[in-house]
Scaffold this motif. Sequence first.
Motif, PDB file in Angstrom:
ATOM      1  N   VAL A  35       0.836  -1.200   0.000  1.00  0.00           N
ATOM      2  CA  VAL A  35       0.000   0.000   0.000  1.00  0.00           C
ATOM      3  C   VAL A  35       0.869   1.248   0.000  1.00  0.00           C
ATOM      4  O   VAL A  35       0.626   2.208  -0.750  1.00  0.00           O
ATOM      5  CB  VAL A  35      -0.949   0.004   1.210  1.00  0.00           C
ATOM      6  CG1 VAL A  35      -1.680   1.343   1.319  1.00  0.00           C
ATOM      7  CG2 VAL A  35      -1.956  -1.130   1.103  1.00  0.00           C
ATOM      8  N   ARG A  36       1.912   1.261   0.830  1.00  0.00           N
ATOM      9  CA  ARG A  36       2.821   2.418   0.892  1.00  0.00           C
ATOM     10  C   ARG A  36       3.452   2.708  -0.467  1.00  0.00           C
ATOM     11  O   ARG A  36       3.555   3.862  -0.890  1.00  0.00           O
ATOM     12  CB  ARG A  36       3.914   2.173   1.920  1.00  0.00           C
ATOM     13  CG  ARG A  36       3.503   2.365   3.364  1.00  0.00           C
ATOM     14  CD  ARG A  36       4.720   2.219   4.243  1.00  0.00           C
ATOM     15  NE  ARG A  36       4.420   2.421   5.646  1.00  0.00           N
ATOM     16  CZ  ARG A  36       5.325   2.357   6.621  1.00  0.00           C
ATOM     17  NH1 ARG A  36       6.605   2.075   6.314  1.00  0.00           N
ATOM     18  NH2 ARG A  36       4.967   2.554   7.879  1.00  0.00           N
ATOM     19  N   ALA A  37       3.877   1.653  -1.145  1.00  0.00           N
ATOM     20  CA  ALA A  37       4.524   1.837  -2.445  1.00  0.00           C
ATOM     21  C   ALA A  37       3.552   2.432  -3.450  1.00  0.00           C
ATOM     22  O   ALA A  37       3.910   3.316  -4.233  1.00  0.00           O
ATOM     23  CB  ALA A  37       5.061   0.496  -2.948  1.00  0.00           C
ATOM     24  N   GLU A  38       2.297   1.963  -3.439  1.00  0.00           N
ATOM     25  CA  GLU A  38       1.311   2.485  -4.376  1.00  0.00           C
ATOM     26  C   GLU A  38       0.948   3.935  -4.049  1.00  0.00           C
ATOM     27  O   GLU A  38       0.753   4.747  -4.956  1.00  0.00           O
ATOM     28  CB  GLU A  38       0.071   1.598  -4.355  1.00  0.00           C
ATOM     29  CG  GLU A  38       0.326   0.221  -4.965  1.00  0.00           C
ATOM     30  CD  GLU A  38      -0.848  -0.723  -4.843  1.00  0.00           C
ATOM     31  OE1 GLU A  38      -0.819  -1.788  -5.501  1.00  0.00           O
ATOM     32  OE2 GLU A  38      -1.789  -0.418  -4.087  1.00  0.00           O
ATOM     33  N   LEU A  39       0.860   4.266  -2.763  1.00  0.00           N
ATOM     34  CA  LEU A  39       0.590   5.649  -2.377  1.00  0.00           C
ATOM     35  C   LEU A  39       1.728   6.565  -2.822  1.00  0.00           C
ATOM     36  O   LEU A  39       1.488   7.701  -3.242  1.00  0.00           O
ATOM     37  CB  LEU A  39       0.389   5.748  -0.866  1.00  0.00           C
ATOM     38  CG  LEU A  39      -0.933   5.222  -0.316  1.00  0.00           C
ATOM     39  CD1 LEU A  39      -0.894   5.176   1.211  1.00  0.00           C
ATOM     40  CD2 LEU A  39      -2.101   6.075  -0.793  1.00  0.00           C
ATOM     41  N   PHE A 133      -0.130   4.769   5.771  1.00  0.00           N
ATOM     42  CA  PHE A 133       0.178   6.156   5.430  1.00  0.00           C
ATOM     43  C   PHE A 133       1.526   6.603   5.988  1.00  0.00           C
ATOM     44  O   PHE A 133       1.910   7.761   5.826  1.00  0.00           O
ATOM     45  CB  PHE A 133      -0.926   7.087   5.932  1.00  0.00           C
ATOM     46  CG  PHE A 133      -2.185   7.048   5.105  1.00  0.00           C
ATOM     47  CD1 PHE A 133      -2.196   7.532   3.803  1.00  0.00           C
ATOM     48  CD2 PHE A 133      -3.353   6.514   5.613  1.00  0.00           C
ATOM     49  CE1 PHE A 133      -3.346   7.500   3.030  1.00  0.00           C
ATOM     50  CE2 PHE A 133      -4.522   6.473   4.851  1.00  0.00           C
ATOM     51  CZ  PHE A 133      -4.516   6.962   3.560  1.00  0.00           C
ATOM     52  N   GLY A 134       2.245   5.683   6.660  1.00  0.00           N
ATOM     53  CA  GLY A 134       3.558   6.008   7.195  1.00  0.00           C
ATOM     54  C   GLY A 134       3.505   6.967   8.370  1.00  0.00           C
ATOM     55  O   GLY A 134       4.422   7.779   8.554  1.00  0.00           O
ATOM     56  N   LEU A 135       2.470   6.861   9.181  1.00  0.00           N
ATOM     57  CA  LEU A 135       2.284   7.761  10.316  1.00  0.00           C
ATOM     58  C   LEU A 135       2.300   6.981  11.628  1.00  0.00           C
ATOM     59  O   LEU A 135       1.897   5.808  11.670  1.00  0.00           O
ATOM     60  CB  LEU A 135       0.942   8.494  10.193  1.00  0.00           C
ATOM     61  CG  LEU A 135       0.766   9.350   8.935  1.00  0.00           C
ATOM     62  CD1 LEU A 135      -0.684   9.819   8.824  1.00  0.00           C
ATOM     63  CD2 LEU A 135       1.716  10.536   8.966  1.00  0.00           C
ATOM     64  N   PRO A 136       2.753   7.608  12.720  1.00  0.00           N
ATOM     65  CA  PRO A 136       2.762   6.907  14.000  1.00  0.00           C
ATOM     66  C   PRO A 136       1.361   6.611  14.505  1.00  0.00           C
ATOM     67  O   PRO A 136       1.128   5.572  15.141  1.00  0.00           O
ATOM     68  CB  PRO A 136       3.502   7.875  14.941  1.00  0.00           C
ATOM     69  CG  PRO A 136       3.375   9.213  14.286  1.00  0.00           C
ATOM     70  CD  PRO A 136       3.378   8.947  12.814  1.00  0.00           C
ATOM     71  N   LEU A 224      -7.376   3.765  -0.164  1.00  0.00           N
ATOM     72  CA  LEU A 224      -6.617   4.742   0.610  1.00  0.00           C
ATOM     73  C   LEU A 224      -6.152   5.818  -0.350  1.00  0.00           C
ATOM     74  O   LEU A 224      -5.615   5.517  -1.427  1.00  0.00           O
ATOM     75  CB  LEU A 224      -5.416   4.090   1.302  1.00  0.00           C
ATOM     76  CG  LEU A 224      -5.720   3.164   2.490  1.00  0.00           C
ATOM     77  CD1 LEU A 224      -6.254   1.818   2.027  1.00  0.00           C
ATOM     78  CD2 LEU A 224      -4.473   2.952   3.335  1.00  0.00           C
ATOM     79  N   PHE A 225      -6.338   7.072   0.061  1.00  0.00           N
ATOM     80  CA  PHE A 225      -6.170   8.158  -0.893  1.00  0.00           C
ATOM     81  C   PHE A 225      -5.737   9.438  -0.197  1.00  0.00           C
ATOM     82  O   PHE A 225      -6.221   9.755   0.891  1.00  0.00           O
ATOM     83  CB  PHE A 225      -7.509   8.377  -1.608  1.00  0.00           C
ATOM     84  CG  PHE A 225      -7.524   9.480  -2.613  1.00  0.00           C
ATOM     85  CD1 PHE A 225      -6.695   9.443  -3.722  1.00  0.00           C
ATOM     86  CD2 PHE A 225      -8.379  10.558  -2.463  1.00  0.00           C
ATOM     87  CE1 PHE A 225      -6.717  10.461  -4.665  1.00  0.00           C
ATOM     88  CE2 PHE A 225      -8.416  11.574  -3.396  1.00  0.00           C
ATOM     89  CZ  PHE A 225      -7.577  11.520  -4.503  1.00  0.00           C
TER      90      PHE A 225
END
Length: 286
Positions: A35-39, A133-136, A224-225
Motif C-alpha cells: 500500500v505504501r509503495a502504491e501511495l 500512510f507512514g504515520l505513527p 486509501l487516498f
Amino acid sequence: MVAPVGADIEHVVDIGRYPFSEPQSGHWHDVVEKVRAELATDGCSVVPGFVRPDLHETLRAEGAAIAPLAHYEMETVNVYNIDVDADLPADHPARIPMRRENAFTARDLIPRDTIIHRLYRDRSFRTFLAACFGLPEIHELGDPLAGLVLNVVAPGLGHPWHFDTNEFAVSLLTQAPEHGGVFEYCPDIRSASAENFADVRAVLEGRDDQRIRRLTLRPGDLQLFRGRYSLHRVTTVRGETQRHTAIFSYSERPGVVGNSVRTRQLFGRVLPEHRATAVRVDQLLD
C-alpha cells in the motif's frame, strides 16, 4: 444481536488476505508495504476484497438503508467550495462553476452497529491505516458530521472535482452502479504550501487529461487516498442503481473540524463544534 464495536471486527475483514489486526506478522508488513509503495507512486492504493465476500450483501443493505437520509442540495459550487462570488482574479480556478450533485449521509445518522461505523472506530483498523500512510498514529475527525459519511450518487449525477478537508481519506464501496461512477483523480496536484492554481485550472478546463488517473472500484474494496492534495471526482453514474461509498476521514491531529460554510453546504446544518475555532491542517483554500 450485533456485537459491540471491535468485538468481532476480524469477522468483517478477510483476514486470510489482510491480517490487519496482527501488526507483528510478516503478512501484515507485506500488505502495508504494498500500500505504501502504491501511495508513493500513484497517490492512491486499493485493497481489493477487504470486507469478506459473504458480508457484501450486508454491507450493501446497511448502506441502502441510510442512503435516504442523505442531504441533497444541488447547487453551483467551485473546486474549493468557497463563495462563487468571491473577489478573485479572472483566471482563478475557483471561477469555474460546477454542479454539486451528490449527497452525504452524516455520521450522526449512521447506526453504530453498522459495518462501516464499527470499522471507523476500531483501533486495529486505525493502526493498520496509520502504518499504510507512514504515520505513527491517526485520529478520528473531531467533526461529528464529516468523520464518517455515506456518499450517495444517484443515476444521471456525479460528484464534481474537489479536494478533501482532511489530509487523506479512506473509502469503502458499498454499492456499485451498473455503469459509470468512475473515480478520477490527479495525485498531488497541490501541496500544503502551494496551491498550483494553473495546474488545477488546466484539469478543470479539460486541457490536461494526461494528469488524470481512473479507477473502477468494486463492493468491499478499501481505498486509501491522499485527498487533501489530490484533485478528484466521481463521473456520472449510469443505469438504475445508486453508487454508495463509505468515506472514513482521519487526521494526523486530533480535533480537526470542517468549517461552518462547507459543513452547511454538505449536510444542510451545522453543530456547535463547527461554530468554534476549528483545528485546521493547513492554510489552503478548502
